[in-house]
Design a protein around this motif. Structure first.
Motif, mmCIF file in Angstrom:
data_model
loop_
_atom_site.group_PDB
_atom_site.id
_atom_site.type_symbol
_atom_site.label_atom_id
_atom_site.label_comp_id
_atom_site.label_asym_id
_atom_site.label_seq_id
_atom_site.Cartn_x
_atom_site.Cartn_y
_atom_site.Cartn_z
ATOM 1 N N ASN A 30 -3.458 0.724 11.662
ATOM 2 C CA ASN A 30 -2.269 1.176 12.370
ATOM 3 C C ASN A 30 -2.089 2.688 12.141
ATOM 4 N N ALA A 80 -4.269 -4.519 -4.359
ATOM 5 C CA ALA A 80 -3.313 -5.625 -4.251
ATOM 6 C C ALA A 80 -3.839 -6.845 -3.521
ATOM 7 N N ALA A 81 -4.856 -6.684 -2.694
ATOM 8 C CA ALA A 81 -5.264 -7.783 -1.810
ATOM 9 C C ALA A 81 -5.636 -9.033 -2.603
ATOM 10 N N LEU A 111 -6.830 -6.738 3.487
ATOM 11 C CA LEU A 111 -7.318 -8.109 3.641
ATOM 12 C C LEU A 111 -8.119 -8.547 2.431
ATOM 13 N N ASN A 156 -2.209 -8.155 -9.088
ATOM 14 C CA ASN A 156 -1.191 -8.257 -8.027
ATOM 15 C C ASN A 156 -0.075 -9.258 -8.348
ATOM 16 N N GLY A 173 0.807 -1.221 0.000
ATOM 17 C CA GLY A 173 0.000 0.000 0.000
ATOM 18 C C GLY A 173 0.841 1.271 0.000
HETATM 19 P P1 NAD Z 1 1.058 -5.906 4.928
HETATM 20 O O1 NAD Z 1 0.720 -6.828 6.031
HETATM 21 O O2 NAD Z 1 2.421 -5.320 4.861
HETATM 22 O O3 NAD Z 1 0.024 -4.680 4.875
HETATM 23 C C1 NAD Z 1 -1.329 -4.821 5.140
HETATM 24 C C2 NAD Z 1 -1.774 -3.542 5.832
HETATM 25 O O4 NAD Z 1 -3.181 -3.575 5.974
HETATM 26 C C3 NAD Z 1 -1.166 -3.349 7.225
HETATM 27 O O5 NAD Z 1 -0.600 -2.057 7.328
HETATM 28 C C4 NAD Z 1 -2.358 -3.531 8.159
HETATM 29 O O6 NAD Z 1 -2.255 -2.733 9.331
HETATM 30 C C5 NAD Z 1 -3.500 -3.064 7.265
HETATM 31 N N1 NAD Z 1 -4.819 -3.559 7.654
HETATM 32 C C6 NAD Z 1 -5.168 -4.757 8.148
HETATM 33 N N2 NAD Z 1 -6.478 -4.808 8.382
HETATM 34 C C7 NAD Z 1 -6.994 -3.631 7.983
HETATM 35 C C8 NAD Z 1 -8.305 -3.084 7.954
HETATM 36 N N3 NAD Z 1 -9.373 -3.767 8.369
HETATM 37 N N4 NAD Z 1 -8.461 -1.822 7.480
HETATM 38 C C9 NAD Z 1 -7.401 -1.112 7.053
HETATM 39 N N5 NAD Z 1 -6.135 -1.580 7.068
HETATM 40 C C10 NAD Z 1 -5.934 -2.818 7.528
HETATM 41 O O7 NAD Z 1 0.733 -6.735 3.589
HETATM 42 P P2 NAD Z 1 1.237 -6.394 2.110
HETATM 43 O O8 NAD Z 1 2.439 -7.210 1.819
HETATM 44 O O9 NAD Z 1 1.262 -4.922 1.897
HETATM 45 O O10 NAD Z 1 0.052 -7.036 1.259
HETATM 46 C C11 NAD Z 1 -1.210 -6.392 1.166
HETATM 47 C C12 NAD Z 1 -2.196 -7.309 0.448
HETATM 48 O O11 NAD Z 1 -1.704 -7.608 -0.857
HETATM 49 C C13 NAD Z 1 -2.410 -8.654 1.132
HETATM 50 O O12 NAD Z 1 -3.741 -9.051 0.936
HETATM 51 C C14 NAD Z 1 -1.489 -9.593 0.370
HETATM 52 O O13 NAD Z 1 -1.945 -10.922 0.410
HETATM 53 C C15 NAD Z 1 -1.587 -9.026 -1.043
HETATM 54 N N6 NAD Z 1 -0.414 -9.304 -1.875
HETATM 55 C C16 NAD Z 1 0.816 -8.886 -1.488
HETATM 56 C C17 NAD Z 1 1.914 -9.138 -2.300
HETATM 57 C C18 NAD Z 1 3.293 -8.667 -1.906
HETATM 58 O O14 NAD Z 1 4.191 -8.682 -2.770
HETATM 59 N N7 NAD Z 1 3.517 -8.243 -0.674
HETATM 60 C C19 NAD Z 1 1.747 -9.832 -3.530
HETATM 61 C C20 NAD Z 1 0.464 -10.231 -3.909
HETATM 62 C C21 NAD Z 1 -0.623 -9.960 -3.065
#
Ligand code: NAD
Length: 347
Positions: free
Chosen positions: A202, A256-257, A236, A284, A182
């Motif tokens: 957060n 991305a989720a 999520l 994503n 994000g």
């Molecule tokens: P992350 O855990 O770093 O970030 C997720 C963020 O969402 C956190 O800051 C958390 O505090 C926040 N959050 C949780 N619940 C929330 C809510 N109810 N309302 C608002 N914010 C909330 O995860 P990430 O790596 O940034 O991944 C984000 C999403 O993208 C996930 O669903 C993950 O499966 C998906 N994704 C990530 C990647 C990657 O390369 N990291 C690749 C494909 C898919």
């Protein structure tokens, strides 16, 4: 327990049940398809309520990887593994070494990587027993910035299709979740002049985006009802559901989720509301594309990975246009296109 008759089984090529008494390992490795290349997908460690629950989760995730890799245009099939257990209390070196041996026994039919509950340190232990591991430290690195870049490109495709705009300048975007992906996404959006409305559970994460990028903070429950052009779910899964759908005021969903639609039928409701849904596993895919550039001992080159990620834009336009032409939802069209690519590779 039924296996082949399970709906989630869906023509999996191979499912391996792995048990090592000494280390306490219970794991399942699913290989959905190797038609396009070796099956690639992460390993998840989770305390499942039942073995059946673990199997169904692994099968669904594995098929999802086949579709994701096919639509990303990678020479990779789809697979996934789950280690059944508590990731906080049940990890040991012996457990990950045993898992590595099982992966190695598949002789490159399946490549594993990190997923929920698994750390780079765990994967380094798995690597002692097998070379069929991707995303190790010191190789392609953190996938999140590349995932964010792909989401940014995919959002541009959706805005082009739905709003007829080439640039995100002045486009209002509500970003939910300011974590690894994000935050980087917000940087791209800001650099193109988008207006950001952001939320997270957060407070520090929100403050960082507000102060660094001039975003407007929004209460976490009010993110859905923002009058914006784009809603970007980056926290999520299942945030498009019966409760949130009536609140949405946007024209595009692009984030991305994973598993954004609580159920497939929610894709139909988005379509009825005139909201363009950008299929999650297409937009994503940047992270898996990034990791694919270190497969087969290749020397990782970030620019080559980003060039491949750029293709997400064209793939999405193709899906949007086909959905319009065939009066189908974008999620259904994406699944059909993925199945077609896999079937073509098989034949
Ligand atoms: P992350 O855990 O770093 O970030 C997720 C963020 O969402 C956190 O800051 C958390 O505090 C926040 N959050 C949780 N619940 C929330 C809510 N109810 N309302 C608002 N914010 C909330 O995860 P990430 O790596 O940034 O991944 C984000 C999403 O993208 C996930 O669903 C993950 O499966 C998906 N994704 C990530 C990647 C990657 O390369 N990291 C690749 C494909 C898919």
């Amino acid at each position: 327990m039924a296996v082949f008759n399970l709906r989630a089984y869906d023509d999996h090529e191979q499912v391996v049940f792995c048990r090592d008494k000494e280390s306490g390992l219970s794991a399942i490795i699913c290989v959905h398809s190797t038609a396009l290349g070796p099956a690639v997908g992460g390993c998840r460690m989770w305390e499942y309520n039942s073995d059946e629950g673990a199997l169904i989760d692994a099968l669904r995730l594995s098929r999802g990887m086949s579709y994701k890799n096919a639509l990303a245009g990678l020479k990779m099939g789809g697979g996934k593994s789950v280690i059944i257990g508590n990731s906080k209390t049940q990890k040991s070196e012996a457990l990950f070494e045993a898992f590595g041996t099982f992966v190695n026994n598949l002789n490159g039919q399946y490549f594993t990587a990190e997923d929920v509950g698994i750390t780079p340190a765990d994967m380094a232990i798995v690597h002692r027993k097998t070379d069929y591991v991707l995303g190790l430290e010191g190789r392609s690195g953190d996938p999140s910035p590349v995932t964010a870049y792909g989401v940014y490109k995919g959002m541009k495709a959706a805005v082009k299709h739905r709003l007829g705009r080439d640039s995100l300048d002045g486009v209002k975007v509500a970003v939910q979740g300011l974590g690894h992906v994000g935050y980087y996404l917000c940087e791209h959006l800001k650099s193109e002049g988008a207006q950001l409305f952001v939320t997270d559970i957060n407070k520090e994460s929100i403050d960082r985006v507000v102060s660094n990028l001039g975003a407007t903070a929004v209460d976490k429950d009010e993110i859905y009802s923002q009058e914006v052009d784009v809603y970007a779910p980056c926290a999520l899964g299942a945030t498009i559901n019966d409760v949130t759908l009536p609140q949405l005021q946007c024209s595009v969903v692009a984030g991305a989720a994973n598993n954004q639609l609580a159920e497939d039928r929610h894709g139909d409701i988005l379509k009825q509301k005139g909201i363009l849904y950008t299929p999650d596993y297409v937009i994503n895919a940047g992270g898996i594309i990034n990791v694919s550039f270190e497969q087969n001992g290749a020397t990782y080159n970030k620019q080559n990975a980003l060039d491949k990620v750029d293709e997400i834009y064209g793939t999405l336009l193709e899906i949007f246009e086909a959905a319009e032409k065939e009066s189908k939802t974008t999620n259904v069209v994406a699944d059909e296109l993925a199945r077609k690519r896999i079937a073509n590779a098989k034949s």
